[in-house]
Design a protein around this motif. Structure first.
Motif, PDB file in Angstrom:
ATOM      1  N   UNK A   1       0.827  -1.204   0.000  1.00 47.55           N
ATOM      2  CA  UNK A   1       0.000   0.000   0.000  1.00 47.55           C
ATOM      3  C   UNK A   1       0.865   1.258   0.000  1.00 47.55           C
ATOM      4  N   UNK A   2       1.844   1.299   0.879  1.00 52.11           N
ATOM      5  CA  UNK A   2       2.726   2.462   0.946  1.00 52.11           C
ATOM      6  C   UNK A   2       3.615   2.532  -0.285  1.00 52.11           C
ATOM      7  N   UNK A   3       3.935   1.395  -0.859  1.00 49.46           N
ATOM      8  CA  UNK A   3       4.708   1.378  -2.095  1.00 49.46           C
ATOM      9  C   UNK A   3       3.982   2.089  -3.228  1.00 49.46           C
ATOM     10  N   UNK A   4       2.672   1.964  -3.250  1.00 48.54           N
ATOM     11  CA  UNK A   4       1.884   2.673  -4.267  1.00 48.54           C
ATOM     12  C   UNK A   4       1.981   4.179  -4.074  1.00 48.54           C
ATOM     13  N   UNK A   5       1.978   4.605  -2.813  1.00 41.41           N
ATOM     14  CA  UNK A   5       2.140   6.037  -2.526  1.00 41.41           C
ATOM     15  C   UNK A   5       3.533   6.504  -2.922  1.00 41.41           C
TER      16      UNK A   5
ATOM     17  N   UNK B   1      -5.503  11.366  -4.073  1.00 41.89           N
ATOM     18  CA  UNK B   1      -6.399  10.208  -3.960  1.00 41.89           C
ATOM     19  C   UNK B   1      -5.646   9.007  -3.393  1.00 41.89           C
ATOM     20  N   UNK B   2      -4.421   8.807  -3.840  1.00 41.04           N
ATOM     21  CA  UNK B   2      -3.605   7.708  -3.319  1.00 41.04           C
ATOM     22  C   UNK B   2      -3.290   7.931  -1.842  1.00 41.04           C
ATOM     23  N   UNK B   3      -3.041   9.163  -1.446  1.00 43.53           N
ATOM     24  CA  UNK B   3      -2.814   9.463  -0.022  1.00 43.53           C
ATOM     25  C   UNK B   3      -4.040   9.075   0.793  1.00 43.53           C
ATOM     26  N   UNK B   4      -5.224   9.427   0.314  1.00 44.33           N
ATOM     27  CA  UNK B   4      -6.456   9.072   1.021  1.00 44.33           C
ATOM     28  C   UNK B   4      -6.610   7.556   1.106  1.00 44.33           C
ATOM     29  N   UNK B   5      -6.325   6.866   0.015  1.00 42.45           N
ATOM     30  CA  UNK B   5      -6.411   5.405  -0.014  1.00 42.45           C
ATOM     31  C   UNK B   5      -5.460   4.782   1.012  1.00 42.45           C
ATOM     32  N   UNK B   6      -4.216   5.241   1.020  1.00 40.08           N
ATOM     33  CA  UNK B   6      -3.222   4.691   1.948  1.00 40.08           C
ATOM     34  C   UNK B   6      -3.606   4.999   3.393  1.00 40.08           C
TER      35      UNK B   6
ATOM     36  N   UNK C   1      -3.508   5.266   9.146  1.00 40.00           N
ATOM     37  CA  UNK C   1      -2.501   6.232   9.578  1.00 40.00           C
ATOM     38  C   UNK C   1      -3.117   7.273  10.493  1.00 40.00           C
ATOM     39  N   UNK C   2      -2.287   7.823  11.386  1.00 39.93           N
ATOM     40  CA  UNK C   2      -2.749   8.996  12.132  1.00 39.93           C
ATOM     41  C   UNK C   2      -2.657  10.205  11.201  1.00 39.93           C
ATOM     42  N   UNK C   3      -3.125  11.337  11.611  1.00 38.93           N
ATOM     43  CA  UNK C   3      -3.295  12.498  10.733  1.00 38.93           C
ATOM     44  C   UNK C   3      -1.980  13.109  10.242  1.00 38.93           C
ATOM     45  N   UNK C   4      -0.892  12.889  10.944  1.00 38.85           N
ATOM     46  CA  UNK C   4       0.368  13.553  10.587  1.00 38.85           C
ATOM     47  C   UNK C   4       0.899  13.089   9.223  1.00 38.85           C
ATOM     48  N   UNK C   5       0.796  11.796   8.905  1.00 38.37           N
ATOM     49  CA  UNK C   5       1.365  11.303   7.645  1.00 38.37           C
ATOM     50  C   UNK C   5       0.647  11.827   6.414  1.00 38.37           C
TER      51      UNK C   5
ATOM     52  N   UNK D   1       0.889  15.612   1.799  1.00 30.75           N
ATOM     53  CA  UNK D   1       0.366  16.701   0.969  1.00 30.75           C
ATOM     54  C   UNK D   1       1.302  17.906   1.019  1.00 30.75           C
ATOM     55  N   UNK D   2       1.826  18.215   2.189  1.00 30.59           N
ATOM     56  CA  UNK D   2       2.690  19.393   2.333  1.00 30.59           C
ATOM     57  C   UNK D   2       3.956  19.282   1.489  1.00 30.59           C
ATOM     58  N   UNK D   3       4.569  18.101   1.456  1.00 26.25           N
ATOM     59  CA  UNK D   3       5.824  17.969   0.707  1.00 26.25           C
ATOM     60  C   UNK D   3       5.600  18.061  -0.796  1.00 26.25           C
TER      61      UNK D   3
END
Length: 100
Positions: free
Chosen positions: A5-9, A56-61, A67-71, A76-78
């Motif tokens: 999952x994180x690999x997709x991100x 969309x991928x961030x939301x999916x992951x 995940x907690x809200x920080x990730x 998105x910030x980076x």
């Protein structure tokens, strides 16, 4: 990389990060130094589509890994910082082993 999952991100982050760099360091100089505004129109549209897909991928992951809200906020910030996705990728690579 696309097996987790994180690999997709991480994969999508590469494309989004590269599109930002192309927009800033190739298309913008073409527009302002060589008077070719079409470069920004084309690359900007591609970058916009990739950014939306990245979100969309961030939301999916976030949902999939709980995940907690920080990730997601950090992801998105980076996206607005040149080379930011590549720096985040190193941290995500470590997380990939934990969450899968």
């Amino acid at each position: 990389m696309l097996k987790t999952t994180i690999g997709k991100l991480r994969f999508m982050g590469y494309f989004e990060g590269i599109s930002l760099l192309v927009l800033l360091f190739i298309a913008m100089p073409l527009k302002y130094w060589f008077n070719i505004p079409q470069a920004v129109s084309i690359v900007g549209a591609i970058h916009g589509a990739l950014f939306i897909t990245y979100c969309i991928v961030i939301a999916y992951v976030t949902i999939k890994t709980r995940w907690n809200l920080i990730w997601p906020l950090l992801s998105v910030a980076v996206a607005f910082i040149p080379f930011g996705n590549f720096i985040l990728d190193k941290k995500l690579h470590k997380l990939e082993k934990t969450y899968g």
